[in-house]
Design a protein around this motif. Structure first.
Motif, PDB file in Angstrom:
ATOM      1  N   ASP A  14      21.608  -0.384   0.040  1.00  0.00           N
ATOM      2  CA  ASP A  14      20.658  -1.468   0.694  1.00  0.00           C
ATOM      3  C   ASP A  14      19.447  -0.783   1.314  1.00  0.00           C
ATOM      4  O   ASP A  14      18.553  -1.626   1.951  1.00  0.00           O
ATOM      5  N   GLN A  15      19.530   0.437   1.454  1.00  0.00           N
ATOM      6  CA  GLN A  15      18.370   1.172   1.863  1.00  0.00           C
ATOM      7  C   GLN A  15      18.125   2.468   1.087  1.00  0.00           C
ATOM      8  O   GLN A  15      18.917   2.976   0.426  1.00  0.00           O
ATOM      9  N   ILE A  16      16.962   2.928   1.433  1.00  0.00           N
ATOM     10  CA  ILE A  16      16.644   4.207   0.618  1.00  0.00           C
ATOM     11  C   ILE A  16      15.944   5.145   1.780  1.00  0.00           C
ATOM     12  O   ILE A  16      15.129   4.574   2.547  1.00  0.00           O
ATOM     13  N   ILE A  17      16.166   6.391   2.103  1.00  0.00           N
ATOM     14  CA  ILE A  17      15.306   7.368   2.643  1.00  0.00           C
ATOM     15  C   ILE A  17      14.679   8.375   1.500  1.00  0.00           C
ATOM     16  O   ILE A  17      15.542   8.878   0.679  1.00  0.00           O
ATOM     17  N   ASP A  18      13.462   8.733   1.453  1.00  0.00           N
ATOM     18  CA  ASP A  18      12.840   9.296   0.244  1.00  0.00           C
ATOM     19  C   ASP A  18      12.592  10.836   0.912  1.00  0.00           C
ATOM     20  O   ASP A  18      11.756  10.840   1.827  1.00  0.00           O
ATOM     21  N   TYR A  19      13.276  11.762   0.413  1.00  0.00           N
ATOM     22  CA  TYR A  19      13.088  13.110   0.892  1.00  0.00           C
ATOM     23  C   TYR A  19      12.439  14.152  -0.331  1.00  0.00           C
ATOM     24  O   TYR A  19      12.488  15.056  -0.321  1.00  0.00           O
ATOM     25  N   THR A  20      11.942  13.331  -1.454  1.00  0.00           N
ATOM     26  CA  THR A  20      11.360  13.857  -2.492  1.00  0.00           C
ATOM     27  C   THR A  20       9.986  14.464  -1.914  1.00  0.00           C
ATOM     28  O   THR A  20       9.585  14.256  -0.919  1.00  0.00           O
ATOM     29  N   THR A  21       9.670  15.770  -2.702  1.00  0.00           N
ATOM     30  CA  THR A  21       8.302  16.185  -2.137  1.00  0.00           C
ATOM     31  C   THR A  21       7.329  16.287  -3.119  1.00  0.00           C
ATOM     32  O   THR A  21       6.181  16.603  -2.688  1.00  0.00           O
ATOM     33  N   ARG A  22       7.610  16.266  -4.381  1.00  0.00           N
ATOM     34  CA  ARG A  22       6.499  16.565  -5.384  1.00  0.00           C
ATOM     35  C   ARG A  22       6.232  15.670  -6.536  1.00  0.00           C
ATOM     36  O   ARG A  22       5.940  15.944  -7.571  1.00  0.00           O
ATOM     37  N   ARG A  23       6.674  14.316  -6.189  1.00  0.00           N
ATOM     38  CA  ARG A  23       6.549  13.464  -7.287  1.00  0.00           C
ATOM     39  C   ARG A  23       5.341  12.114  -7.186  1.00  0.00           C
ATOM     40  O   ARG A  23       5.246  12.155  -5.974  1.00  0.00           O
ATOM     41  N   VAL A  24       4.625  12.082  -8.241  1.00  0.00           N
ATOM     42  CA  VAL A  24       3.813  10.999  -7.972  1.00  0.00           C
ATOM     43  C   VAL A  24       4.393   9.787  -7.616  1.00  0.00           C
ATOM     44  O   VAL A  24       5.342   9.308  -8.593  1.00  0.00           O
ATOM     45  N   ALA A  55      17.143  10.015  -1.538  1.00  0.00           N
ATOM     46  CA  ALA A  55      16.542  10.489  -2.570  1.00  0.00           C
ATOM     47  C   ALA A  55      16.241  11.872  -2.449  1.00  0.00           C
ATOM     48  O   ALA A  55      15.060  12.264  -1.479  1.00  0.00           O
ATOM     49  N   THR A  56      16.653  12.814  -3.064  1.00  0.00           N
ATOM     50  CA  THR A  56      16.222  14.352  -3.075  1.00  0.00           C
ATOM     51  C   THR A  56      15.393  14.795  -4.441  1.00  0.00           C
ATOM     52  O   THR A  56      15.471  14.065  -5.375  1.00  0.00           O
ATOM     53  N   GLU A  57      14.806  16.037  -4.202  1.00  0.00           N
ATOM     54  CA  GLU A  57      14.087  16.455  -5.199  1.00  0.00           C
ATOM     55  C   GLU A  57      14.754  16.910  -6.369  1.00  0.00           C
ATOM     56  O   GLU A  57      14.527  16.885  -7.434  1.00  0.00           O
ATOM     57  N   GLY A  58      15.881  17.686  -6.148  1.00  0.00           N
ATOM     58  CA  GLY A  58      16.500  18.462  -7.203  1.00  0.00           C
ATOM     59  C   GLY A  58      15.349  19.258  -7.965  1.00  0.00           C
ATOM     60  O   GLY A  58      14.474  19.689  -7.285  1.00  0.00           O
ATOM     61  N   PRO A  59      15.816  20.185  -8.721  1.00  0.00           N
ATOM     62  CA  PRO A  59      17.195  19.515  -9.673  1.00  0.00           C
ATOM     63  C   PRO A  59      18.319  20.309  -9.156  1.00  0.00           C
ATOM     64  O   PRO A  59      19.490  20.109  -9.466  1.00  0.00           O
ATOM     65  N   ARG A  60      18.371  21.113  -8.071  1.00  0.00           N
ATOM     66  CA  ARG A  60      19.597  21.820  -7.593  1.00  0.00           C
ATOM     67  C   ARG A  60      20.301  20.646  -6.755  1.00  0.00           C
ATOM     68  O   ARG A  60      19.415  19.834  -6.230  1.00  0.00           O
TER      69      ARG A  60
END
Ligand code: HPA
Length: 254
Positions: free
Chosen positions: A111-121, A168-173
């Protein structure tokens, strides 16, 4: 002419473990090109288990499952679905479990998200704007669609975890144990690599969006067991069988 059951048009975005829906009877496939480039896959139009309601299926990682999470053209995917009239998206996401109840093989609706991604449009609102636009994203997932999922799960006798914050993490690792501890302290229940910017882009285009997460493994350091691809595949197989059953019930409800 038979009356259409719903004015809504539904899409399913299949993730790892769900590159095709065996119970989708495909009527046609369409390759849609967008101003943001090519989506991950052709769109498959059809119905699930003979239901009246048409659905559109997209394979997020491509049909060959060869597009990693950080290389997905999320804007093209969401734009392509919008361009064929989709109003509501069921996103299927594989995750690692952080909270105690996120046992591998189980399903959860965040029901919620925290965005930890770093290099996405992460936006459509970038250039050629008539005005600066900020969407309200306080509640990223559709409560109405979430409730429909819970109703369908109950009808099918499928256990499903209601709510939790998706990291939400960046990955792919995969993450380090320390990173997962930080996510846990932040209040995250599960971690995955594909939840963002997909959810935000759908909101920007005014589409209802909800996610069904399948716990593929315990997130790094949560259990003593090593994370292996074999175990992930096994848990996804179990989880995705439930997802297929759930989607068939869900779509027939509209
Ligand atoms: N971390 C991030 N994404 C994932 C995981 C994980 O442990 N498992 C499945 N997707």
């Amino acid at each position: 002419m038979t009356e259409k059951k719903s004015d809504k048009k539904f899409a399913i975005i299949g993730g790892t473990g769900l590159t095709k829906l065996e119970n989708l009877e495909i009527v046609r496939r369409e390759i849609v090109m967008t101003s943001f480039g090519e989506p991950s896959s052709a769109l498959a139009f059809g119905s699930i288990d003979g239901a009246e309601q048409e659905v559109v299926f997209m394979a997020r990682h491509g049909h060959a499952h060869n597009i990693p999470p950080h290389m997905i053209n999320y804007r093209a995917n969401i734009k392509a679905l919008k361009s064929v009239g989709v109003t509501s998206i069921f996103a299927i996401n594989a995750v690692g479990g952080i909270r105690d109840d996120m046992i591998p093989g189980t399903l959860a609706v965040p029901d919620q998200i925290i965005d930890y991604t770093t290099r996405r449009v992460n936006t459509f609102f970038e250039s050629n704007l008539s005005h600066v636009t900020h969407i309200d994203f306080s509640y990223p997932y559709s409560k109405h669609l979430s409730q429909r999922i819970f109703d369908a799960a109950q009808k099918q006798g499928i256990d499903i975890i209601k709510g939790g914050t998706y990291a939400a993490t960046e990955g792919p690792r995969l993450e380090t144990a320390a990173e997962i501890q930080r996510l846990k302290q932040d209040g995250c229940a599960m971690v995955g690599m594909t939840g963002m910017p997909e959810a935000a882009l759908a909101r920007e285009l005014n589409m209802d969006y909800v996610s069904i997460c399948v716990n593929a493994n315990w997130a790094a350091g949560i259990s003593d067991e090593l994370i292996t691809m074999e175990a992930i595949d096994r848990n996804l197989l179990e989880g995705m069988a439930k997802v297929r059953q759930l989607l068939a019930q869900l779509i027939s409800q509209f």
